[in-house]
Structure formats: C-alpha cells, structure tokens
Motif scaffolding. Structure first.
Motif, PDB file in Angstrom:
ATOM      1  N   GLY A 340       0.812  -1.219   0.000  1.00  0.00           N
ATOM      2  CA  GLY A 340       0.000   0.000   0.000  1.00  0.00           C
ATOM      3  C   GLY A 340       0.839   1.260   0.000  1.00  0.00           C
ATOM      4  N   ALA A 341       2.091   1.157   0.458  1.00  0.00           N
ATOM      5  CA  ALA A 341       2.986   2.316   0.480  1.00  0.00           C
ATOM      6  C   ALA A 341       3.547   2.549  -0.917  1.00  0.00           C
ATOM      7  CB  ALA A 341       4.115   2.092   1.469  1.00  0.00           C
ATOM      8  N   ARG A 342       3.945   3.783  -1.190  1.00  0.00           N
ATOM      9  CA  ARG A 342       4.523   4.108  -2.478  1.00  0.00           C
ATOM     10  C   ARG A 342       5.859   4.819  -2.284  1.00  0.00           C
ATOM     11  NH1 ARG A 342       1.442   0.891  -3.649  1.00  0.00           N
ATOM     12  NH2 ARG A 342      -0.141   0.838  -5.296  1.00  0.00           N
ATOM     13  N   MET A 343       6.762   4.146  -1.572  1.00  0.00           N
ATOM     14  CA  MET A 343       8.122   4.663  -1.423  1.00  0.00           C
ATOM     15  C   MET A 343       8.814   4.634  -2.775  1.00  0.00           C
ATOM     16  SD  MET A 343      11.189   3.101   0.947  1.00  0.00           S
ATOM     17  CE  MET A 343      10.232   3.265   2.460  1.00  0.00           C
ATOM     18  N   ARG A 425       4.486   6.450 -28.415  1.00  0.00           N
ATOM     19  CA  ARG A 425       4.912   5.057 -28.602  1.00  0.00           C
ATOM     20  C   ARG A 425       6.416   4.884 -28.412  1.00  0.00           C
ATOM     21  NH1 ARG A 425       6.633   0.976 -28.459  1.00  0.00           N
ATOM     22  NH2 ARG A 425       6.415  -0.900 -29.733  1.00  0.00           N
ATOM     23  N   THR A 426       7.217   5.784 -28.928  1.00  0.00           N
ATOM     24  CA  THR A 426       8.680   5.628 -28.849  1.00  0.00           C
ATOM     25  C   THR A 426       9.320   6.582 -27.849  1.00  0.00           C
ATOM     26  OG1 THR A 426       8.990   7.191 -30.684  1.00  0.00           O
ATOM     27  CG2 THR A 426       8.778   4.847 -31.243  1.00  0.00           C
ATOM     28  N   ALA A 427       8.506   7.289 -27.086  1.00  0.00           N
ATOM     29  CA  ALA A 427       9.038   8.286 -26.149  1.00  0.00           C
ATOM     30  C   ALA A 427       9.476   7.648 -24.840  1.00  0.00           C
ATOM     31  CB  ALA A 427       7.979   9.351 -25.875  1.00  0.00           C
ATOM     32  N   ILE A 428      10.351   8.351 -24.150  1.00  0.00           N
ATOM     33  CA  ILE A 428      10.667   8.032 -22.762  1.00  0.00           C
ATOM     34  C   ILE A 428       9.913   9.038 -21.905  1.00  0.00           C
ATOM     35  CG2 ILE A 428      12.461   7.898 -20.993  1.00  0.00           C
ATOM     36  CD1 ILE A 428      12.530   5.646 -23.059  1.00  0.00           C
ATOM     37  N   GLY A 429       9.148   8.516 -20.953  1.00  0.00           N
ATOM     38  CA  GLY A 429       8.339   9.365 -20.098  1.00  0.00           C
ATOM     39  C   GLY A 429       8.100   8.691 -18.771  1.00  0.00           C
ATOM     40  N   ALA A 430       6.855   8.715 -18.310  1.00  0.00           N
ATOM     41  CA  ALA A 430       6.478   8.034 -17.066  1.00  0.00           C
ATOM     42  C   ALA A 430       5.093   7.446 -17.297  1.00  0.00           C
ATOM     43  CB  ALA A 430       6.474   9.002 -15.886  1.00  0.00           C
ATOM     44  N   PHE A 431       5.061   6.154 -17.664  1.00  0.00           N
ATOM     45  CA  PHE A 431       3.840   5.465 -18.041  1.00  0.00           C
ATOM     46  C   PHE A 431       3.314   4.685 -16.838  1.00  0.00           C
ATOM     47  CE2 PHE A 431       6.391   6.203 -21.761  1.00  0.00           C
ATOM     48  CZ  PHE A 431       5.475   6.572 -22.742  1.00  0.00           C
ATOM     49  N   GLU A 432       2.140   5.028 -16.370  1.00  0.00           N
ATOM     50  CA  GLU A 432       1.607   4.418 -15.151  1.00  0.00           C
ATOM     51  C   GLU A 432       1.301   2.942 -15.365  1.00  0.00           C
ATOM     52  OE1 GLU A 432      -1.296   5.657 -11.497  1.00  0.00           O
ATOM     53  OE2 GLU A 432      -2.095   5.912 -13.532  1.00  0.00           O
ATOM     54  N   GLY A 433       1.703   2.139 -14.363  1.00  0.00           N
ATOM     55  CA  GLY A 433       1.557   0.699 -14.409  1.00  0.00           C
ATOM     56  C   GLY A 433       2.918   0.044 -14.463  1.00  0.00           C
ATOM     57  N   ALA A 434       3.385  -0.477 -13.317  1.00  0.00           N
ATOM     58  CA  ALA A 434       4.715  -1.091 -13.230  1.00  0.00           C
ATOM     59  C   ALA A 434       4.864  -1.727 -11.856  1.00  0.00           C
ATOM     60  CB  ALA A 434       5.821  -0.052 -13.438  1.00  0.00           C
ATOM     61  N   ASN A 435       5.915  -2.541 -11.704  1.00  0.00           N
ATOM     62  CA  ASN A 435       6.252  -3.060 -10.378  1.00  0.00           C
ATOM     63  C   ASN A 435       5.084  -3.823  -9.751  1.00  0.00           C
ATOM     64  OD1 ASN A 435       8.356  -3.337  -8.552  1.00  0.00           O
ATOM     65  ND2 ASN A 435       7.720  -1.578  -7.314  1.00  0.00           N
ATOM     66  N   GLU A 437       1.993  -3.203  -9.964  1.00  0.00           N
ATOM     67  CA  GLU A 437       0.903  -2.334  -9.516  1.00  0.00           C
ATOM     68  C   GLU A 437       0.326  -1.553 -10.697  1.00  0.00           C
ATOM     69  OE1 GLU A 437      -0.318  -2.244  -6.556  1.00  0.00           O
ATOM     70  OE2 GLU A 437       1.220  -3.170  -5.301  1.00  0.00           O
ATOM     71  N   ALA A 438      -1.010  -1.500 -10.777  1.00  0.00           N
ATOM     72  CA  ALA A 438      -1.675  -0.782 -11.865  1.00  0.00           C
ATOM     73  C   ALA A 438      -1.609   0.725 -11.688  1.00  0.00           C
ATOM     74  CB  ALA A 438      -3.134  -1.223 -11.969  1.00  0.00           C
ATOM     75  N   SER A 439      -1.455   1.169 -10.459  1.00  0.00           N
ATOM     76  CA  SER A 439      -1.393   2.607 -10.196  1.00  0.00           C
ATOM     77  C   SER A 439      -0.328   2.904  -9.159  1.00  0.00           C
ATOM     78  CB  SER A 439      -2.759   3.129  -9.702  1.00  0.00           C
ATOM     79  OG  SER A 439      -3.114   2.497  -8.484  1.00  0.00           O
ATOM     80  N   GLY A 440       0.212   4.114  -9.238  1.00  0.00           N
ATOM     81  CA  GLY A 440       1.185   4.556  -8.239  1.00  0.00           C
ATOM     82  C   GLY A 440       2.630   4.312  -8.603  1.00  0.00           C
ATOM     83  N   TYR A 441       2.887   3.428  -9.577  1.00  0.00           N
ATOM     84  CA  TYR A 441       4.250   3.213 -10.066  1.00  0.00           C
ATOM     85  C   TYR A 441       4.269   3.417 -11.574  1.00  0.00           C
ATOM     86  CZ  TYR A 441       5.765   1.262  -5.586  1.00  0.00           C
ATOM     87  OH  TYR A 441       6.081   1.091  -4.266  1.00  0.00           O
TER      88      TYR A 441
END
Length: 477
Positions: A340-343, A425-435, A437-441
């Motif tokens: 639940g934490a988002r460190m 599609r080819t950009a570097i950014g910050a795409f939600e969904g990782a680690n 977890e669907a949200s917060g990472y």
C-alpha cells in the motif's frame, strides 16, 4: 604460485595466447583468496534474525578488480560491507537482494517463520574484518541489520573441500577475470547424456544475450563459463503437476506458489558447486520446456532452456539478477502482497513519480513529453484480463506447452498493434503501471524487455545495465 591461482590460470590458458597466458598467470598470483561467509537468515514479515554457519576459503582466487572494491550504484534491498575490525575503515562493499527479502512480502510470511541460507563473498584481507549486512530502512537508506567479526586466518575457517562435482567449460573468454565480468551458466536437470545439449544451450543463450544492447556493445567485457552436475532424470521438479526430480542444485518450479517462478532455495549447494569456476554472476538453465524463470539481484537468475521463449527468459531474468531491474508488468498474478505504500523504488527503471521535476531518468525525457505520460492503458488492461484468463485455463487443464507459446505470440502481437498508433509510442516518459501495480508506479517506456516479451531494453534499462558492467569490468580497448 598457490594451487588456487594455478587452477584459475589453467582455465584461462585453454583460450588465451601464450603471451596472454603468462600475463594471466602473473595477475592470478597477485589476486587474494576468495572468502565466503555462509549464514542463516530467518524470520517472518515482521522480524528478522541472522546466524553464522561457517567461513570458508573458496578454491579459486578473487575474480574481481581490486580497484573497484566499493559499490556506489545504490541497488538492492541489502548491502554487504567489509571493514577493518580495528579501525573501521571500509575495505569492500556490494549491494544485493535475497530470496528471504522476496519471501517476506508473501502471504505465508504473515503466518509462519522460515530460515534461508545465504552467502556473501569478498576478497581476503591480511587482517580480521567486520562484516556488516545492511538493509533498507523506512527512509530508503541502508542501516545495519547484522554485524560479525571474521578472521579468515582463524582455526575454524574451512580451507579444504571435496573435489568439484563438475568442471567449467569456457564459453567465451576475453581476458583475465579481474578485468572482466565473469558470468557462470549452471545447468540443472541435465543427465550425463544431456551434457552436449547443455553446452549447446549455454552457447546459444549466451550468444543471444550479447545480441541485445547494451550487452552487444560491451560483449568483450565479459567471460562466460558453463558447468552442470549431471542428474539421474532429465528436467527439474514441478510440484504443482506431481513431478519431483532430485538434483544437486535443487532448482524447481512453483516457488512461492507461482507456477512459472523457478529458483533454487538451496544456496549452500549452489555456492559449493559454483565455487569451482570464476564467477560474479550466475544464470541457471533448467532442462525443461515449460515456461518459467526467476531472478534475484546479486544472487542468480534462472530460465527454462527448452521453452520457445528461452532467449527472452534468459535476458529478462538476467536483467533482474545483473542490474536489479524491476518488472514493469503489472497484470500477471504474482505471489507478493502490496504494502500500500509508495516509497520511491531503488530499482533504476520504475518510479513513484513523487516529483516529476526530479524524475530519475529525466535526461532521456524530451521537452514537451507530459509526466505522467498518456498511453492506451484502459484498452491494454481489458485485453490483458482476457489473456490472463486464457493463460490460467491452459495451465489448469495442463495443455501442451505449444498452446501456451502460441498464446504468448498472440498477446505480443496484439500489444504491438494496440501501441502502434499511440502518440508517445517511442518516447521516454512516465507510463503508469509497473512493479506489479496498476497505479502509483511508473515505467520509462511503453514497451521494454522488462514489460513484455519484447526484444530490446529501453534506454533507461540500458543505462542501468551499463552502470553495473562498469562496476565489474575495465572497458575493453
């Protein structure tokens, strides 16, 4: 020259020119011995304990570069520090993670305590040292979890061991071990009759690793060795299907209840076998067709060598083990529980995006790219839910592996089709969904080897890998 140095020099002599052999022998004579501290790490989700088991001198000299004794990459959940016992001066450090650390996040860890065997290795110093095991605290920094004084010249140190159960095969040798990253490929589930197959698997999969950037550009900075202790039966255990096979490494499927997760929990056996080859990193090939693998930063990785996706598995899992890369996918079921934490994660390729202006990979983000970065997330998740149901059904009914591989191909093609028209599609950014977890990472790119079964690492992951190569190898000239 010591016996340990002679053995190491003889291995490289198989592949080097006479002049290079002489240089290697001289360097091996200067290398200190390798000390290994074996200990037990036990506890549960709320508590941890450490207990020393033994200290031993491994058969081969220290494989690392003595000018690169300190790790400043800030990876992993743990760090080992070796300091002068009298003065406290730091002599050596490396970051790593553990199987215990992963198990601690499972539901079982809330109910029972378990013990895991672990090891740390370091060059022998001519004085007693204090070995400290550190772990990340609530500030995301390292604090001491355990400390013990080690005298590698003490009477209780193990200096002579049983003969090797297998001999290393040189796959690629580019120079003396202290100047290179030494990768050891171990085999499990290969019978004596399978030994030629094991060597072919090791050569095939390591060749693929060096076809993927940045390993491709840095291939000359690596040595690759292969070694397998023959088993009586082909393949490793897969308890969920009633298959149980004995092996020296004890590698198996179904770790932490995940049918595709492959690890060994017998660290002592792993280290006792591996110590007869020069190594800093280990990938275990299992002689199975069923999709599966795993990777623990600084410990080892695994891959099913007979699977259609073996090349992807080898590289993806090695990304975890070698560079501490996080999984960027989040729709597949995993054994770990969300805190639940988002460190802010320590992994270089995921972020909690607490401050977009200080994004850890901001050097790759072009002006005008929004943070967070839009992508067809809802459509992807809808398709992924349907895919996961089909995947679970195939496993539940024990369908042929060819059907699972076909589903993987279909899923990858669908993802590419969905992503193709996306603006970033080819950009570097910050795409939600990782680690997981669907949200917060957030992940750096829409697709990467760490997200799905793609063929390439994104630029952020490539940077993370290159940083570890630089820690272990002197750049080839």
């Amino acid at each position: 020259m010591s016996l340990r140095s002679t053995v190491s020099a003889a291995l490289l002599a198989l592949c080097l020119s006479p002049g290079a052999q002489a240089a290697q022998a001289a360097q091996a004579a200067r290398q200190p011995a390798t000390v290994r501290l074996d200990y037990t790490h036990s506890g549960n989700a709320l508590d941890e304990h450490y207990a020393v088991e033994r200290v031993l001198i491994e058969p081969l000299p220290w494989p690392g570069d003595l000018s690169q004794r300190f790790d400043d990459t800030n990876r992993g959940n743990n760090r080992v520090e070796v300091a002068d016992a009298k003065t406290g001066d730091l002599l050596y450090s490396r970051d790593f993670s553990t199987v215990f650390g992963e198990w601690k996040t499972t539901e079982e860890a809330n109910k029972v305590s378990r013990g895991f065997h672990e090891s740390v290795r370091f060059p022998k110093f001519d004085k007693p040292v204090r070995v400290r095991i550190l772990k990340r605290d609530e500030r995301n920094g390292f604090s001491v979890a355990w400390s013990i004084e080690v005298d590698a010249d003490g009477q209780d140190v193990v200096r002579k061991q049983a003969p090797a159960l297998a001999q290393p095969i040189p796959i690629v040798v580019n120079g003396p071990s202290p100047q290179k990253v030494d990768l050891l490929i171990l085999g499990d589930g290969y019978t004596q009759a399978d030994m030629q197959k094991f060597e072919a698997d090791a050569r095939r999969l390591s060749a693929h690793l060096f076809a993927v950037s940045p390993f491709k550009e840095r291939a000359r900075d690596f040595n690759v060795w292969a070694m397998a202790v023959p088993t009586r039966e082909s393949g490793i255990s897969r308890p969920s299907t009633g298959v149980h096979h004995a092996s020296a490494l004890g590698t198996r499927y179904d770790i932490f209840g995940s049918e595709r997760y492959v690890l060994t929990l017998d660290n002592r056996a792993l280290r006792d076998i591996a110590q007869y080859a020069p190594y800093e990193f280990i990938e275990i090939l299992v002689n199975n067709d069923t999709y599966g693998g795993g990777g623990i930063f600084g410990q080892f990785s695994t891959a099913a060598a007979g699977n259609e996706w073996a090349e992807y598995l080898f590289v993806h899992e090695f990304g975890h083990h070698f560079a501490g890369l996080a999984d960027e996918y989040y729709t597949s079921p995993v054994a770990y529980q969300s805190s639940g934490a988002r460190m802010e994660p320590w992994e270089p390729n995921v972020t909690a995006l607490r401050d977009p202006a200080r994004l850890k990979w901001k050097q790759h983000v072009q002006a005008g790219t929004p943070l967070p970065t839009p992508w067809p997330k809802a459509d992807y998740e809808s398709a992924s839910r349907a895919y996961q149901k089909r995947r679970a059904a195939l496993r539940a009914t024990n369908r042929p592996e060819s059907e699972m591989s076909a589903l993987f191909r279909e899923d990858l093609a669908r993802t590419r089709e969905l992503f193709a028209p996306a603006r970033y599609r080819t950009a570097i950014g910050a795409f939600e969904g990782a680690n997981y977890e669907a949200s917060g990472y957030y992940r750096p790119a829409m697709q990467c080897i760490m997200f799905d079964r793609s063929e390439q690492f994104c630029p952020v992951c490539r940077d993370g890998i290159s940083e570890i190569i630089d820690l272990y190898a002197r750049p080839a000239k």
